[in-house]
Design a protein around this motif. Structure first.
Motif, PDB file in Angstrom:
ATOM      1  N   THR A 181       0.934  -1.014   0.126  1.00  0.00           N
ATOM      2  CA  THR A 181      -0.075  -0.191  -0.374  1.00  0.00           C
ATOM      3  C   THR A 181       0.734   1.216   0.574  1.00  0.00           C
ATOM      4  O   THR A 181       1.504   0.981   0.254  1.00  0.00           O
ATOM      5  N   HIS A 182       0.174   2.175  -0.503  1.00  0.00           N
ATOM      6  CA  HIS A 182       1.076   3.359  -0.623  1.00  0.00           C
ATOM      7  C   HIS A 182      -0.080   4.685   0.139  1.00  0.00           C
ATOM      8  O   HIS A 182      -1.292   4.373  -0.875  1.00  0.00           O
ATOM      9  N   TYR A 183       0.545   5.643   0.734  1.00  0.00           N
ATOM     10  CA  TYR A 183      -0.385   6.558   1.271  1.00  0.00           C
ATOM     11  C   TYR A 183       0.009   7.811   1.082  1.00  0.00           C
ATOM     12  O   TYR A 183       1.042   8.339   1.172  1.00  0.00           O
ATOM     13  N   ALA A 184      -0.805   9.248   0.846  1.00  0.00           N
ATOM     14  CA  ALA A 184      -0.374  10.180   0.542  1.00  0.00           C
ATOM     15  C   ALA A 184      -0.196  10.650   2.345  1.00  0.00           C
ATOM     16  O   ALA A 184      -0.847  10.751   3.028  1.00  0.00           O
ATOM     17  N   ASP A 185       1.214  11.607   2.510  1.00  0.00           N
ATOM     18  CA  ASP A 185       1.599  12.116   3.823  1.00  0.00           C
ATOM     19  C   ASP A 185       0.694  12.418   5.029  1.00  0.00           C
ATOM     20  O   ASP A 185       0.173  12.847   5.991  1.00  0.00           O
ATOM     21  N   SER A 186      -0.658  13.442   4.532  1.00  0.00           N
ATOM     22  CA  SER A 186      -1.637  13.770   4.423  1.00  0.00           C
ATOM     23  C   SER A 186      -2.826  13.250   5.611  1.00  0.00           C
ATOM     24  O   SER A 186      -3.609  13.173   6.294  1.00  0.00           O
ATOM     25  N   VAL A 187      -2.689  11.721   5.268  1.00  0.00           N
ATOM     26  CA  VAL A 187      -3.605  10.864   5.531  1.00  0.00           C
ATOM     27  C   VAL A 187      -2.943   9.589   5.819  1.00  0.00           C
ATOM     28  O   VAL A 187      -3.389   8.840   6.911  1.00  0.00           O
ATOM     29  N   LYS A 188      -1.710   9.646   6.497  1.00  0.00           N
ATOM     30  CA  LYS A 188      -0.771   8.852   6.861  1.00  0.00           C
ATOM     31  C   LYS A 188      -1.329   8.343   8.526  1.00  0.00           C
ATOM     32  O   LYS A 188      -1.255   9.640   8.743  1.00  0.00           O
ATOM     33  N   LEU A 228      -3.514  -1.102 -14.467  1.00  0.00           N
ATOM     34  CA  LEU A 228      -3.426  -1.852 -14.884  1.00  0.00           C
ATOM     35  C   LEU A 228      -2.122  -2.099 -14.662  1.00  0.00           C
ATOM     36  O   LEU A 228      -1.231  -1.774 -14.521  1.00  0.00           O
ATOM     37  N   THR A 229      -2.118  -3.521 -13.765  1.00  0.00           N
ATOM     38  CA  THR A 229      -0.635  -3.658 -13.025  1.00  0.00           C
ATOM     39  C   THR A 229       0.652  -3.511 -13.936  1.00  0.00           C
ATOM     40  O   THR A 229       1.541  -3.703 -12.705  1.00  0.00           O
ATOM     41  N   TYR A 230       0.519  -4.392 -14.807  1.00  0.00           N
ATOM     42  CA  TYR A 230       1.403  -4.954 -15.724  1.00  0.00           C
ATOM     43  C   TYR A 230       2.334  -2.985 -16.339  1.00  0.00           C
ATOM     44  O   TYR A 230       3.120  -2.980 -16.230  1.00  0.00           O
ATOM     45  N   ARG A 231       1.080  -1.816 -16.268  1.00  0.00           N
ATOM     46  CA  ARG A 231       1.777  -0.487 -16.850  1.00  0.00           C
ATOM     47  C   ARG A 231       2.216   0.474 -16.122  1.00  0.00           C
ATOM     48  O   ARG A 231       2.762   1.063 -16.718  1.00  0.00           O
ATOM     49  N   ILE A 232       1.176   0.395 -14.683  1.00  0.00           N
ATOM     50  CA  ILE A 232       1.295   0.938 -13.868  1.00  0.00           C
ATOM     51  C   ILE A 232       3.181   1.742 -13.097  1.00  0.00           C
ATOM     52  O   ILE A 232       3.496   0.254 -13.270  1.00  0.00           O
ATOM     53  N   ARG A 233       3.910   2.585 -13.043  1.00  0.00           N
ATOM     54  CA  ARG A 233       4.668   2.896 -12.470  1.00  0.00           C
ATOM     55  C   ARG A 233       4.670   3.674 -11.677  1.00  0.00           C
ATOM     56  O   ARG A 233       5.426   3.712 -10.401  1.00  0.00           O
ATOM     57  N   THR A 234       4.139   4.915 -11.710  1.00  0.00           N
ATOM     58  CA  THR A 234       3.829   5.996 -10.181  1.00  0.00           C
ATOM     59  C   THR A 234       2.549   5.576  -9.569  1.00  0.00           C
ATOM     60  O   THR A 234       2.012   7.058 -10.488  1.00  0.00           O
ATOM     61  N   TRP A 235       2.239   5.240  -8.253  1.00  0.00           N
ATOM     62  CA  TRP A 235       0.922   5.264  -7.970  1.00  0.00           C
ATOM     63  C   TRP A 235       0.065   6.448  -7.767  1.00  0.00           C
ATOM     64  O   TRP A 235      -0.949   6.211  -7.948  1.00  0.00           O
ATOM     65  N   TRP A 236       1.270   7.576  -7.801  1.00  0.00           N
ATOM     66  CA  TRP A 236       0.706   8.636  -7.156  1.00  0.00           C
ATOM     67  C   TRP A 236       0.235   9.786  -8.141  1.00  0.00           C
ATOM     68  O   TRP A 236      -0.128  10.452  -7.937  1.00  0.00           O
ATOM     69  N   GLU A 237       0.537   9.259  -9.222  1.00  0.00           N
ATOM     70  CA  GLU A 237       0.115  10.096 -10.573  1.00  0.00           C
ATOM     71  C   GLU A 237      -1.752   9.549 -11.113  1.00  0.00           C
ATOM     72  O   GLU A 237      -1.543   8.661 -12.014  1.00  0.00           O
ATOM     73  N   PRO A 238      -2.156  10.330 -10.876  1.00  0.00           N
ATOM     74  CA  PRO A 238      -3.700   9.882 -11.695  1.00  0.00           C
ATOM     75  C   PRO A 238      -3.374   9.472 -13.322  1.00  0.00           C
ATOM     76  O   PRO A 238      -4.546   9.089 -13.640  1.00  0.00           O
ATOM     77  N   ASN A 239      -2.300  10.143 -13.727  1.00  0.00           N
ATOM     78  CA  ASN A 239      -2.706  10.083 -15.340  1.00  0.00           C
ATOM     79  C   ASN A 239      -2.061   8.371 -15.607  1.00  0.00           C
ATOM     80  O   ASN A 239      -2.766   8.339 -16.888  1.00  0.00           O
ATOM     81  N   GLU A 240      -2.087   7.633 -14.993  1.00  0.00           N
ATOM     82  CA  GLU A 240      -1.740   6.333 -15.030  1.00  0.00           C
ATOM     83  C   GLU A 240      -2.409   5.804 -14.848  1.00  0.00           C
ATOM     84  O   GLU A 240      -2.612   4.540 -15.315  1.00  0.00           O
ATOM     85  N   TYR A 241      -4.133   6.144 -14.563  1.00  0.00           N
ATOM     86  CA  TYR A 241      -5.257   5.379 -13.819  1.00  0.00           C
ATOM     87  C   TYR A 241      -5.919   5.096 -15.107  1.00  0.00           C
ATOM     88  O   TYR A 241      -6.144   6.216 -16.042  1.00  0.00           O
ATOM     89  N   ASP A 242      -6.030   4.308 -15.231  1.00  0.00           N
ATOM     90  CA  ASP A 242      -7.365   3.778 -16.754  1.00  0.00           C
ATOM     91  C   ASP A 242      -8.522   4.124 -16.733  1.00  0.00           C
ATOM     92  O   ASP A 242      -9.431   3.985 -17.676  1.00  0.00           O
TER      93      ASP A 242
END
Length: 126
Positions: free
Chosen positions: A58-65, A100-114
């Motif tokens: 998992t990964h969280y923004a600092d503001s919600v950790k 898609l798991t095989y494509r995403i590189r940066t989890w916090w970047e909205p543009n990487e979500y399909d």
């Protein structure tokens, strides 16, 4: 085509809790990294949390950790966001997204979500 539908938003007082749900359909749920983002009026979309295919990472923004917890139930095709100790600055429209798991590189970047849901409003009153 994957459809995502969020629920669980609402009005809560400072310090309260809410649990958001995002139900997915139309795809193989375990193929996706799932993320939660939020957008407040007049602000850019902001990363909140993300989870890998089996919940092991998992990964969280600092503001919600320490306050928010993301989890998923693959047999139910659902991802959750448990939000505790809510603050007025958490007020926003919360959207879930799938990448898609095989494509995403940066989890916090909205543009990487399909795929994106329509969002659910969370309002924290002081």
């Amino acid at each position: 085509q994957v459809q995502l539908v969020e629920s669980g938003g609402g009005l809560v007082q400072v310090g309260g809790s809410l649990r958001l749900s995002c139900a997915a359909s139309g795809g193989a749920f375990s193929d996706f990294v799932m993320g939660w983002f939020r957008q407040a009026p007049g602000k850019e979309r902001e990363f909140v949390a993300a989870i890998n295919w089996n919940g092991g990472r998992t990964h969280y923004a600092d503001s919600v950790k320490g306050r928010f917890t993301i989890s998923r139930d693959n047999p139910q095709n659902t991802v959750y966001l448990q939000m505790n100790s809510l603050k007025p600055e958490d007020t926003a429209v919360y959207s879930c997204a799938a990448a898609l798991t095989y494509r995403i590189r940066t989890w916090w970047e909205p543009n990487e979500y399909d795929y994106w849901g329509q969002g659910t409003q969370v309002t924290v009153s002081s």
